[in-house]
Design an enzyme around this catalytic site. Structure first.
Site, PDB file in Angstrom:
ATOM      1  N   HIS A  57       0.820  -1.200   0.000  1.00  0.00           N
ATOM      2  CA  HIS A  57       0.000   0.000   0.000  1.00  0.00           C
ATOM      3  C   HIS A  57       0.860   1.258   0.000  1.00  0.00           C
ATOM      4  O   HIS A  57       1.918   1.297   0.613  1.00  0.00           O
ATOM      5  CB  HIS A  57      -0.896   0.036   1.248  1.00  0.00           C
ATOM      6  CG  HIS A  57      -1.853  -1.096   1.338  1.00  0.00           C
ATOM      7  ND1 HIS A  57      -2.333  -1.562   2.531  1.00  0.00           N
ATOM      8  CD2 HIS A  57      -2.415  -1.876   0.378  1.00  0.00           C
ATOM      9  CE1 HIS A  57      -3.162  -2.570   2.319  1.00  0.00           C
ATOM     10  NE2 HIS A  57      -3.227  -2.779   1.014  1.00  0.00           N
ATOM     11  N   TYR A 127      -0.353   2.595  13.023  1.00  0.00           N
ATOM     12  CA  TYR A 127       0.192   3.458  11.981  1.00  0.00           C
ATOM     13  C   TYR A 127      -0.008   4.912  12.399  1.00  0.00           C
ATOM     14  O   TYR A 127      -1.145   5.348  12.581  1.00  0.00           O
ATOM     15  CB  TYR A 127      -0.549   3.287  10.650  1.00  0.00           C
ATOM     16  CG  TYR A 127      -0.791   1.893  10.180  1.00  0.00           C
ATOM     17  CD1 TYR A 127      -0.017   1.327   9.166  1.00  0.00           C
ATOM     18  CD2 TYR A 127      -1.845   1.125  10.708  1.00  0.00           C
ATOM     19  CE1 TYR A 127      -0.268   0.045   8.706  1.00  0.00           C
ATOM     20  CE2 TYR A 127      -2.097  -0.153  10.249  1.00  0.00           C
ATOM     21  CZ  TYR A 127      -1.305  -0.688   9.257  1.00  0.00           C
ATOM     22  OH  TYR A 127      -1.553  -1.951   8.804  1.00  0.00           O
TER      23      TYR A 127
END
Length: 198
Positions: A57, A127
């Site tokens: 990603h 994250y």
């Protein structure tokens, strides 16, 4: 790391009879190492069962999104890849083993792509993101693209989303104009420093 503008961050732990304590993120120290600030605009968590593969990603530039990835429970095989067109390290990857015990984190700059394989059930990844999620700006690359030949070290078929299973190859993303330009990334990093490209 072998991938320019990606860093592995190992914390200094203070250990005593209770366990340990460490700083997992400190903006001033990171800015000093990066040569630019890392604003935290969004925090995400993913929880995965063993054998789950998430990625590769990235985020289109603009807007771009840098990430600090940390395993807060379980363990992962984590891979960062440089797919910035014109980068001297285009196609280069770096493998890291992240687990909750080590506290190690990985910084992924704008323009790079990232993915991981969960090595334990109930693995949780945190994250810290430099920008908020903008629908339609996600870049998904096939983690099994032969052009990349990434060492996932699989022993069985991974658990993947339909989106990741059907992701574009590097060549398809390049032909569609989706990969970030290396010089544009350098200009973006310089703008965050408040200066011009060196």
């Amino acid at each position: 790391m072998a991938v320019p503008d990606a860093f592995r961050i190992t914390p200094h732990k203070l250990t005593d009879l209770r366990g340990n304590f460490y700083e997992s993120f400190r903006s001033d120290r990171l800015a000093e190492e990066l040569g630019r600030p890392f604003p935290v605009a969004q925090v995400n968590y993913s929880v995965s069962r063993k054998g789950t593969l998430r990625g590769l990603h990235g985020t289109l530039l603009p807007p771009g999104q840098a990430k600090i990835v940390c395993c807060v429970r379980g363990a992962v095989l984590d891979i960062v890849v440089d797919l910035r067109l014109g980068s001297p390290a285009f196609g280069v990857h770096e493998v890291n083993w992240l687990d909750a015990d080590s506290g190690d984190t990985v910084f992924v700059a704008e323009g790079l792509v990232h993915g991981f394989l969960a090595l334990a059930d109930d693995t949780c990844i945190s994250y810290l993101c430099s920008t908020e999620f903008v629908p339609g700006t996600q870049l998904d690359i096939d983690p099994f693209d032969a052009e990349l030949a990434l060492p996932w070290q699989l022993t069985e078929e991974p658990v993947m989303s339909a989106k990741d299973s059907g992701a574009l190859s590097v060549a398809q993303a390049r032909d569609a104009g989706l990969l970030a330009d290396y010089d544009a990334c350098l200009a973006h990093y310089a703008s965050l420093r408040g200066g011009a490209v060196a």
